[in-house]
Design a protein around this motif. Sequence first.
Motif, PDB file in Angstrom:
ATOM      1  N   LEU A   1      13.987  94.624 112.122  1.00 55.41           N
ATOM      2  CA  LEU A   1      12.947  93.981 113.168  1.00 55.41           C
ATOM      3  C   LEU A   1      11.478  94.157 113.222  1.00 55.41           C
ATOM      4  N   PHE A   2      11.187  95.611 113.730  1.00 57.68           N
ATOM      5  CA  PHE A   2       9.613  96.086 113.554  1.00 57.68           C
ATOM      6  C   PHE A   2       9.872  96.353 112.039  1.00 57.68           C
TER       7      PHE A   2
ATOM      8  N   ARG B   1      10.222  94.761 109.505  1.00 63.25           N
ATOM      9  CA  ARG B   1       9.732  93.447 109.002  1.00 63.25           C
ATOM     10  C   ARG B   1       8.621  92.631 109.244  1.00 63.25           C
ATOM     11  N   HIS B   2       8.540  92.924 110.937  1.00 66.18           N
ATOM     12  CA  HIS B   2       7.605  92.399 111.348  1.00 66.18           C
ATOM     13  C   HIS B   2       6.233  93.479 111.612  1.00 66.18           C
ATOM     14  N   GLY B   3       6.430  94.632 111.914  1.00 67.41           N
ATOM     15  CA  GLY B   3       5.317  95.291 112.644  1.00 67.41           C
ATOM     16  C   GLY B   3       5.564  95.114 114.302  1.00 67.41           C
TER      17      GLY B   3
ATOM     18  N   ARG C   1       3.606  92.790 115.568  1.00 67.82           N
ATOM     19  CA  ARG C   1       4.591  91.619 116.202  1.00 67.82           C
ATOM     20  C   ARG C   1       5.109  91.077 116.695  1.00 67.82           C
ATOM     21  N   ALA C   2       6.236  92.093 116.190  1.00 65.78           N
ATOM     22  CA  ALA C   2       7.861  91.769 116.379  1.00 65.78           C
ATOM     23  C   ALA C   2       7.928  91.804 118.540  1.00 65.78           C
TER      24      ALA C   2
ATOM     25  N   SER D   1      10.086  89.794 121.311  1.00 58.86           N
ATOM     26  CA  SER D   1      11.324  90.655 121.909  1.00 58.86           C
ATOM     27  C   SER D   1      11.770  90.663 122.909  1.00 58.86           C
TER      28      SER D   1
ATOM     29  N   TYR E   1       0.147  93.609 121.803  1.00 58.91           N
ATOM     30  CA  TYR E   1       0.597  93.200 121.864  1.00 58.91           C
ATOM     31  C   TYR E   1       2.309  92.783 122.875  1.00 58.91           C
TER      32      TYR E   1
END
Length: 270
Positions: free
Chosen positions: A101-102, A104-106, A108-109, A113, A140
């Motif tokens: 997940l991290f 893929r989305h950095g 922004r995850a 979460s 974030y």
Amino acid sequence: MDPTHGVGLLEKYSVVIAPVLVVAEQVGIPLPAVPALLAVGALAAKGRASLLLAIGAIAALALPVDLVWHHLGRRRGARVLSGLCRLSLEPDVCVRRTENLFLRHGVRALLVSKFLPGLTTVMPPLAGIFGVSRLRFALYDLAGILVWAGLWTGIGYAFSDAIEEIALRAGALGRTAGLAVVAALIGYVVLKYVRRWLFLRRLRIARISPEDLQREIEAGQDVTILDLRTALDVTATPYAIPGSRWIKAESLDEHLAEIPRDRELVLYCS
């Protein structure tokens, strides 16, 4: 304690109970944070609780806890994440799911979460491991906390009449409803651990000790060794069995044709 009494406690102490439940969920304790947020929203719609005060209290307590985990991730690396995942009800998929997940989305995850069971615990140290700055993480993470708490309390606010009706019906059942919820929660946790115990028991039947594997290698036997660790595990422990090949478990299907079938196959992932 019956549900009606629980709602009464929330009405008096929502700014304490809701943040404590949220933080408990952050450290992997499966307490009912979402139902509490729904109830706080319903109480706010009736003028019996302050929505902004409750959300502010949640942010004020949850953000510092996440910052501590973020700091530990930066200082101690993937070992912190692996340790947290061992406390999870599903530790076998915890690391891979958060890492993917991290990647893929950095950062922004962090915005989503909190909505994904288990990830709220491991995402902060993961952000530290990947070198996200403290300020960027805080912004974030705070946004994610506000979106998560705001959405559930907002749903409770919008559907306050329905939630009040549910609470009244549950209250009519008295202690029976509370015991049913507790029993369901305990049953869920026990089922997860029993399934994991049975899985590990099956693995022990088909395992080979490090000493036996070393003797086979020294004897020149044809053995194919696959290292199925995640990238985080490899980073935390950058060592491997001599002659092994690293293939991430989620990529194993892509390399099946490359794995010889005419010799003993040894897999390891820790």
